[in-house]
Write an enzyme that holds these catalytic residues in place. Structure first.
Site, short mmCIF file in Angstrom:
data_model
loop_
_atom_site.label_atom_id
_atom_site.label_comp_id
_atom_site.label_asym_id
_atom_site.label_seq_id
_atom_site.Cartn_x
_atom_site.Cartn_y
_atom_site.Cartn_z
N ARG A 63 -8.68 -0.27 1.75
CA ARG A 63 -10.07 -0.65 1.47
C ARG A 63 -11.00 -0.13 2.56
NH1 ARG A 63 -12.79 -6.07 2.19
NH2 ARG A 63 -14.48 -6.17 0.66
N HIS A 67 -14.39 1.95 1.77
CA HIS A 67 -15.71 1.49 2.20
C HIS A 67 -16.34 2.42 3.23
CE1 HIS A 67 -15.83 -2.92 0.67
NE2 HIS A 67 -15.10 -2.16 -0.13
N SER A 77 -17.93 5.74 10.14
CA SER A 77 -19.11 4.95 10.49
C SER A 77 -18.84 3.46 10.38
CB SER A 77 -20.31 5.34 9.62
OG SER A 77 -20.03 5.12 8.24
N ASN A 95 -18.90 -6.09 3.38
CA ASN A 95 -17.95 -6.04 4.49
C ASN A 95 -17.91 -7.30 5.34
OD1 ASN A 95 -17.36 -3.35 3.80
ND2 ASN A 95 -18.97 -2.55 5.13
N HIS A 195 -6.67 -1.84 -6.55
CA HIS A 195 -6.60 -3.30 -6.64
C HIS A 195 -5.23 -3.78 -7.13
CE1 HIS A 195 -11.25 -4.00 -6.73
NE2 HIS A 195 -10.79 -3.59 -5.57
#
Length: 320
Positions: A63, A67, A77, A95, A195
């Protein structure tokens, strides 16, 4: 004299290799082969240790890559802490108190730099490789990760809020969200299959289990037991019945109207992605192949290369 000359030639070759690596403008799986061939095995070892200690960490590292890439490209980043000039993505809505794995990335960075003798492997590449190794550690497919990303010197909480797809989106909005990143409908379904691993917090699926109509009633009742109408926001539920195993049960759940998130079930709700969900639900081979291809494609979203960005010494901070 001959020995001195050979050392000189070796030095020149190493410096040339480093220079060409530093300014390469394309990604390649062999990027570190000559300058630090042990880098990838070190990443694999640390990831396997972390996943063995906590199976859920595999999903968290996957994940983290997702993200990261969806916010101005795969540039690490997401790892930057907040400062006077850094608007950290860690506190963005998708987040905050949710994204995990930063300590594992820190450990990988430390071990890799020690192995390589210097800070030569970018945090962005570490995140990408750790995601792959996490999937493999949980029984999923492997793939060659194109490498050579460099690390950003900025972050954007606003972009994270706008571009990371929230769990309540419908199918047309999901398709547009992925299209913005250069990803198509197959990528959407395959990557959503991530998922098959991990858990979600009650706050992300409460509205689905209490208000959606395209949901199996027994499944909804089971989820309500640990997700009340109010409170318990951080209570966890598995995204599929086998949250620590890469398999097809995520897709089987969708066919049975047992998708945990609204955005999950949107993939199988009478729309154009239904057939792909059905295909993946009965073919682990097809899902694994397409997932690996889509992970490579996602990992190629707007990477910093050449003399862009930097190789951070500390993944949480921009180099001074």
């Amino acid at each position: 004299m001959a020995l001195k000359y050979s050392f000189f030639v070796l030095h020149v070759l190493v410096m040339f290799s480093l220079a060409s690596m530093a300014f390469s403008d394309s990604l390649s799986p062999s990027f570190y082969d000559h300058v630090c061939p042990q880098a990838l095995p070190v990443i694999k070892r640390v990831v396997e240790d972390a996943v063995n200690q906590e199976r859920r960490m595999g999903a968290s590292l996957l994940r983290l890559h997702f993200h990261d890439c969806f916010v101005n490209g795969c540039d690490a980043s997401i790892l930057l802490d907040k400062t006077a000039t850094i608007d950290s993505e860690k506190t963005a809505i998708p987040n905050n108190n949710s994204i995990r794995g930063f300590d594992v990335i820190d450990k990988i960075k430390s071990e890799v730099d020690k192995c390589c003798g210097r800070s030569i492997v970018s945090c962005a590449d570490i995140v990408a490789v750790a995601a792959r190794d996490s999937v493999v550690a949980l029984g999923g497919p492997t793939w060659e990760v194109p490498l050579g990303r460099r690390d950003s010197t900025t972050a954007s909480r606003t972009t994270a809020n706008n571009d990371i797809p929230p769990p309540f989106l419908d199918l047309p909005t999901l398709i547009n969200n992925f299209k913005k990143q250069g990803l198509d409908e197959k990528d959407l379904v395959a990557l959503s299959g991530g998922h098959t691993l991990g858990f979600a917090q009650c706050s992300t699926f409460r509205n689905r289990i209490y208000n959606d109509t395209n949901i199996d009633s027994t499944f909804a009742s089971q989820r309500k037991a640990n997700c009340p109408r109010s409170g318990g926001n951080t209570n966890l539920a598995p995204l599929d019945p086998t949250p620590a195993l890469f398999d097809t049960k995520y897709f089987s759940n969708l066919v049975s109207k047992k998708g945990l998130l609204h955005s999950d079930q949107a993939l199988f709700n009478g729309g154009q992605t239904d057939n792909l969900v059905k295909k993946y639900s009965i073919s682990l081979g097809s899902f694994s192949k397409d997932f690996a291809e889509s992970m490579i494609k996602m990992g190629n979203i707007k990477p910093l290369t050449g003399n862009q960005g930097q190789i951070r010494v500390n993944c949480r901070k921009v180099n001074v």
